[in-house]
Scaffold this motif. Structure first.
Motif, PDB file in Angstrom:
ATOM      1  N   MET A   1       0.844  -1.187   0.000  1.00  0.00           N
ATOM      2  CA  MET A   1       0.000   0.000   0.000  1.00  0.00           C
ATOM      3  C   MET A   1       0.888   1.250   0.000  1.00  0.00           C
ATOM      4  SD  MET A   1      -3.207  -1.221   0.252  1.00  0.00           S
ATOM      5  CE  MET A   1      -4.234   0.032   0.945  1.00  0.00           C
ATOM      6  N   SER A   2       0.620   2.140  -0.917  1.00  0.00           N
ATOM      7  CA  SER A   2       1.433   3.343  -1.045  1.00  0.00           C
ATOM      8  C   SER A   2       0.947   4.471  -0.155  1.00  0.00           C
ATOM      9  CB  SER A   2       1.431   3.806  -2.501  1.00  0.00           C
ATOM     10  OG  SER A   2       0.140   4.288  -2.844  1.00  0.00           O
ATOM     11  N   GLY A   3      -0.263   4.375   0.379  1.00  0.00           N
ATOM     12  CA  GLY A   3      -0.836   5.470   1.159  1.00  0.00           C
ATOM     13  C   GLY A   3      -1.489   6.526   0.284  1.00  0.00           C
ATOM     14  N   LYS A   4      -1.297   6.429  -1.026  1.00  0.00           N
ATOM     15  CA  LYS A   4      -1.915   7.368  -1.956  1.00  0.00           C
ATOM     16  C   LYS A   4      -3.292   6.840  -2.331  1.00  0.00           C
ATOM     17  CE  LYS A   4       1.645   7.011  -4.919  1.00  0.00           C
ATOM     18  NZ  LYS A   4       2.478   7.279  -6.122  1.00  0.00           N
ATOM     19  N   PRO A   5      -4.217   7.748  -2.685  1.00  0.00           N
ATOM     20  CA  PRO A   5      -5.489   7.258  -3.212  1.00  0.00           C
ATOM     21  C   PRO A   5      -5.237   6.511  -4.518  1.00  0.00           C
ATOM     22  CG  PRO A   5      -5.367   9.662  -3.370  1.00  0.00           C
ATOM     23  CD  PRO A   5      -4.138   9.200  -2.657  1.00  0.00           C
ATOM     24  N   SER A   6      -6.108   5.548  -4.819  1.00  0.00           N
ATOM     25  CA  SER A   6      -5.946   4.767  -6.033  1.00  0.00           C
ATOM     26  C   SER A   6      -7.248   4.725  -6.815  1.00  0.00           C
ATOM     27  CB  SER A   6      -5.472   3.354  -5.704  1.00  0.00           C
ATOM     28  OG  SER A   6      -6.393   2.728  -4.841  1.00  0.00           O
ATOM     29  N   VAL A   7      -7.110   4.799  -8.133  1.00  0.00           N
ATOM     30  CA  VAL A   7      -8.265   4.842  -9.028  1.00  0.00           C
ATOM     31  C   VAL A   7      -8.067   3.818 -10.136  1.00  0.00           C
ATOM     32  CG1 VAL A   7      -9.594   6.269 -10.639  1.00  0.00           C
ATOM     33  CG2 VAL A   7      -8.661   7.292  -8.552  1.00  0.00           C
ATOM     34  N   LEU A   8      -9.149   3.111 -10.451  1.00  0.00           N
ATOM     35  CA  LEU A   8      -9.183   2.173 -11.568  1.00  0.00           C
ATOM     36  C   LEU A   8     -10.209   2.670 -12.576  1.00  0.00           C
ATOM     37  CD1 LEU A   8      -8.637  -0.588 -12.992  1.00  0.00           C
ATOM     38  CD2 LEU A   8     -10.430  -1.542 -11.499  1.00  0.00           C
ATOM     39  N   PHE A   9      -9.783   2.863 -13.826  1.00  0.00           N
ATOM     40  CA  PHE A   9     -10.679   3.233 -14.912  1.00  0.00           C
ATOM     41  C   PHE A   9     -10.955   1.984 -15.740  1.00  0.00           C
ATOM     42  CE2 PHE A   9      -8.393   7.225 -14.030  1.00  0.00           C
ATOM     43  CZ  PHE A   9      -9.469   8.080 -13.836  1.00  0.00           C
ATOM     44  N   VAL A  10     -12.239   1.695 -15.983  1.00  0.00           N
ATOM     45  CA  VAL A  10     -12.605   0.485 -16.709  1.00  0.00           C
ATOM     46  C   VAL A  10     -13.538   0.823 -17.865  1.00  0.00           C
ATOM     47  CG1 VAL A  10     -13.644  -1.811 -16.531  1.00  0.00           C
ATOM     48  CG2 VAL A  10     -12.516  -0.818 -14.534  1.00  0.00           C
TER      49      VAL A  10
END
Length: 136
Positions: A1-10
């Motif tokens: 886990m990087s601690g950054k928010p994460s986004v997945l585009f599908v």
């Protein structure tokens, strides 16, 4: 886990909309967000017209390749943005989902793809404000 928010585009083919959105978010966030993209039925390559439209903005998608959508990618993401992937996208509790209604750039000319690109940028900018609110 990087601690950054994460986004997945599908999207279906991971060759246009989701690739452009990932390119925008990576560029606009300056690396402050972990960005992924995937497709339910990935194409062989990224749409060359989408690549050209993004190149006009200084964003290089030429090295990107469409990737298959996985449950692991959803689990690893805070936000999942769907763009016409239909019922293929699984829903996990605790994840934020957004469904962006956007025209598909497949088979479109550069002028139409520029409009889609610009609409995606506006949506990504709004998403980025939600993910990384200004520090006061």
């Amino acid at each position: 886990m990087s601690g950054k928010p994460s986004v997945l585009f599908v999207c279906v083919h991971n060759a246009g909309r989701s690739q452009m959105a990932a390119g925008w978010l990576t560029w606009l966030s300056g690396g402050a967000v972990d960005v992924r993209s995937a497709g339910s039925l990935p194409a062989e390559r990224v749409n060359p017209v989408a690549v050209a439209a993004m190149a006009e903005m200084g964003i290089d998608l030429g090295a990107q390749t469409p990737k298959v959508f996985t449950s692991e990618a959803v689990e690893a993401s805070d936000v999942v943005v769907t763009m016409g992937c239909g019922d293929v996208c699984p829903v996990f509790p605790g994840k934020r989902y957004e469904d962006w209604k956007l025209d598909d750039p497949a088979g479109q000319g550069i002028d139409a793809v520029r409009l889609i690109r610009d609409e995606i940028r506006a949506r990504v900018e709004k998403l980025l404000q939600d993910l990384l609110p200004p520090v006061s």
